[in-house]
Write a protein that holds these residues in place. Structure first.
Motif, short mmCIF file in Angstrom:
data_model
loop_
_atom_site.label_atom_id
_atom_site.label_comp_id
_atom_site.label_asym_id
_atom_site.label_seq_id
_atom_site.Cartn_x
_atom_site.Cartn_y
_atom_site.Cartn_z
N UNK A 9 0.82 -1.42 -0.06
CA UNK A 9 -0.23 -0.03 0.09
C UNK A 9 0.84 1.34 -0.33
N UNK A 10 0.01 2.21 -0.52
CA UNK A 10 0.96 3.42 -0.61
C UNK A 10 0.46 4.71 0.17
N UNK A 11 0.33 5.12 0.50
CA UNK A 11 0.07 6.27 1.25
C UNK A 11 0.55 7.73 0.57
N UNK A 12 -0.06 8.51 -0.07
CA UNK A 12 0.59 9.93 -0.47
C UNK A 12 0.23 11.23 0.28
N UNK A 13 0.01 10.91 1.60
CA UNK A 13 -0.07 11.95 2.59
C UNK A 13 1.63 12.32 2.94
N UNK A 14 2.63 10.84 2.36
CA UNK A 14 4.07 10.80 3.23
C UNK A 14 4.59 11.78 2.06
N UNK A 15 5.23 12.17 2.93
CA UNK A 15 6.08 13.50 2.45
C UNK A 15 7.37 13.27 1.63
N UNK A 16 7.20 11.33 2.23
CA UNK A 16 8.89 11.20 1.73
C UNK A 16 8.78 9.82 0.14
N UNK A 17 7.88 10.87 -0.55
CA UNK A 17 7.53 9.68 -1.74
C UNK A 17 7.59 10.34 -2.73
N UNK A 18 7.20 9.79 -3.86
CA UNK A 18 7.58 10.61 -5.63
C UNK A 18 6.38 11.31 -6.13
N UNK A 19 5.16 10.55 -5.24
CA UNK A 19 4.45 11.82 -4.84
C UNK A 19 3.72 11.86 -3.60
N UNK A 20 3.18 13.40 -3.55
CA UNK A 20 3.37 13.90 -2.09
C UNK A 20 1.00 14.65 -1.99
N UNK A 21 0.87 14.18 -1.90
CA UNK A 21 -0.63 15.05 -1.66
C UNK A 21 -0.44 16.25 -0.05
N UNK A 22 -0.59 17.08 -0.31
CA UNK A 22 -0.60 17.66 1.27
C UNK A 22 -1.81 18.18 1.20
N UNK A 23 -2.48 17.18 1.74
CA UNK A 23 -3.98 17.35 2.24
C UNK A 23 -4.75 18.90 3.15
N UNK A 24 -3.27 19.41 3.77
CA UNK A 24 -3.45 20.73 4.29
C UNK A 24 -4.53 22.07 3.03
N UNK A 25 -3.19 22.10 2.25
CA UNK A 25 -3.28 23.14 0.86
C UNK A 25 -4.47 22.61 -0.24
N UNK A 26 -4.64 21.52 -0.39
CA UNK A 26 -4.95 20.41 -1.23
C UNK A 26 -4.26 20.15 -2.75
N UNK A 27 -3.01 20.36 -2.28
CA UNK A 27 -2.44 20.22 -3.12
C UNK A 27 -1.44 18.54 -3.84
#
Length: 312
Positions: free
Chosen positions: A123-141
């Motif tokens: 499983x891949x968690x895009x909210x983790x900033x240590x990955x090639x795709x990062x979802x910044x939930x706070x700024x929806x970016x």
């Protein structure tokens, strides 16, 4: 440490962008002309088997390919780019790390699916900033590391109802995804965006593909043609009419002018430029040729003001 950590995004720039932390809100599927026509006829990008060294070969999982990457040196996948809203595609989905593939620019692959693949993939968690795709939930970016190729493998068809933009890009001058071993076999190899767009639009015209449902991608808000439509039309009209000795009788009012123009476009889109020029000479002059060509282009994309394509 998970394999994907070495591809992690960098720090978001306060202005401009950092190559290793690039923003994106859309992802694209780029294809050659014939494949693009098939996508439009089907109304969707249809998933297929993965044929390279991917581990999904063993699983026989069908996927549709998308990426946020823009290749300034040209796209090996073709000239026709379908751009989709990313948030719409990932809503309520599951994410899995698939692999990295050591191409010239290393490719990071993430599976997006409705199916529980926990027993097969991590499983891949895009909210983790240590990955090639990062979802910044706070700024929806969304961000990705632009130093690598990020590839999303969607385990589903991708409906054109999610399409944000259809445009034309340059085909790579050295590589082709279809003709990997001999890229010069590709009839669109190395074509720039306007040439690829001209071939696509003439192919649609002669095969009867109605692009009017995509008219908002070819006509801008003030009713003028888009840059993509203008450049594709100019590429076709210039290439075919250049050095032609017009000596025929056809005008824009002639009953057979549209039929002859479609024959010209057929020869052009399949690479028979000299045949196209011979047919072009059946017109009375260049103005009549351009006007009829503009009518066919405009009708194909649902543009009502064809005169806008031939204005001075």
């Amino acid at each position: 440490m998970n394999e994907w950590k070495k591809f992690k995004v960098g720090v978001a720039a306060s202005s401009g962008f950092n190559e290793d932390c690039r923003r994106f809100d859309s992802v694209s599927h780029t294809s050659h002309v014939s494949a693009a026509i098939n996508i439009i006829e089907a109304g969707e990008v249809r998933p297929s088997l993965v044929f390279d060294k991917s581990k999904l070969n063993e699983q026989r999982i069908l996927v549709s390919w998308l990426s946020p990457n823009y290749w300034s040196t040209g796209f090996r996948y073709g000239n026709i780019r379908f751009d989709f809203s990313f948030n719409e595609l990932i809503k309520n989905k599951k994410f899995y790390w698939v692999e990295s593939i050591a191409y010239q620019v290393e490719a990071c692959r993430i599976l997006i699916t409705d199916i529980d693949r926990n027993s097969q993939l991590d499983p891949y968690d895009p909210t983790s900033k240590n990955d090639p795709w990062w979802f910044d939930e706070a700024n929806d970016q969304h961000y990705f590391n632009g130093k690598h190729c990020l590839e999303f493998m969607i385990e589903a068809p991708i409906s054109l109802s999610h399409l944000k933009k259809l445009d034309f890009v340059d085909h790579h001058k050295n590589y082709c995804s279809v003709h990997r071993q001999n890229p010069t076999r590709c009839p669109e190899f190395g074509l720039n965006s306007s040439k690829g767009g001209a071939i696509f639009l003439t192919r649609a015209a002669v095969t009867g593909i109605d692009l009017s449902q995509l008219s908002t991608h070819f006509v801008i808000e003030n009713g003028n043609p888009s840059c993509e439509l203008e450049l594709a039309f100019s590429e076709f009209a210039f290439k075919i009419s250049r050095k032609v000795n017009f000596k025929g009788t056809l005008t824009e009012e002639s009953e057979s002018s549209i039929a002859v123009m479609r024959a010209i476009m057929s020869a052009f889109t399949f690479g028979l430029k000299e045949e196209a020029k011979l047919l072009c000479a059946m017109f009375q002059d260049e103005d009549n040729f351009n006007n009829v060509a503009a009518m066919v282009f405009a009708n194909t994309v649902g543009y009502s003001k064809w005169q806008g394509l031939v204005r001075d």
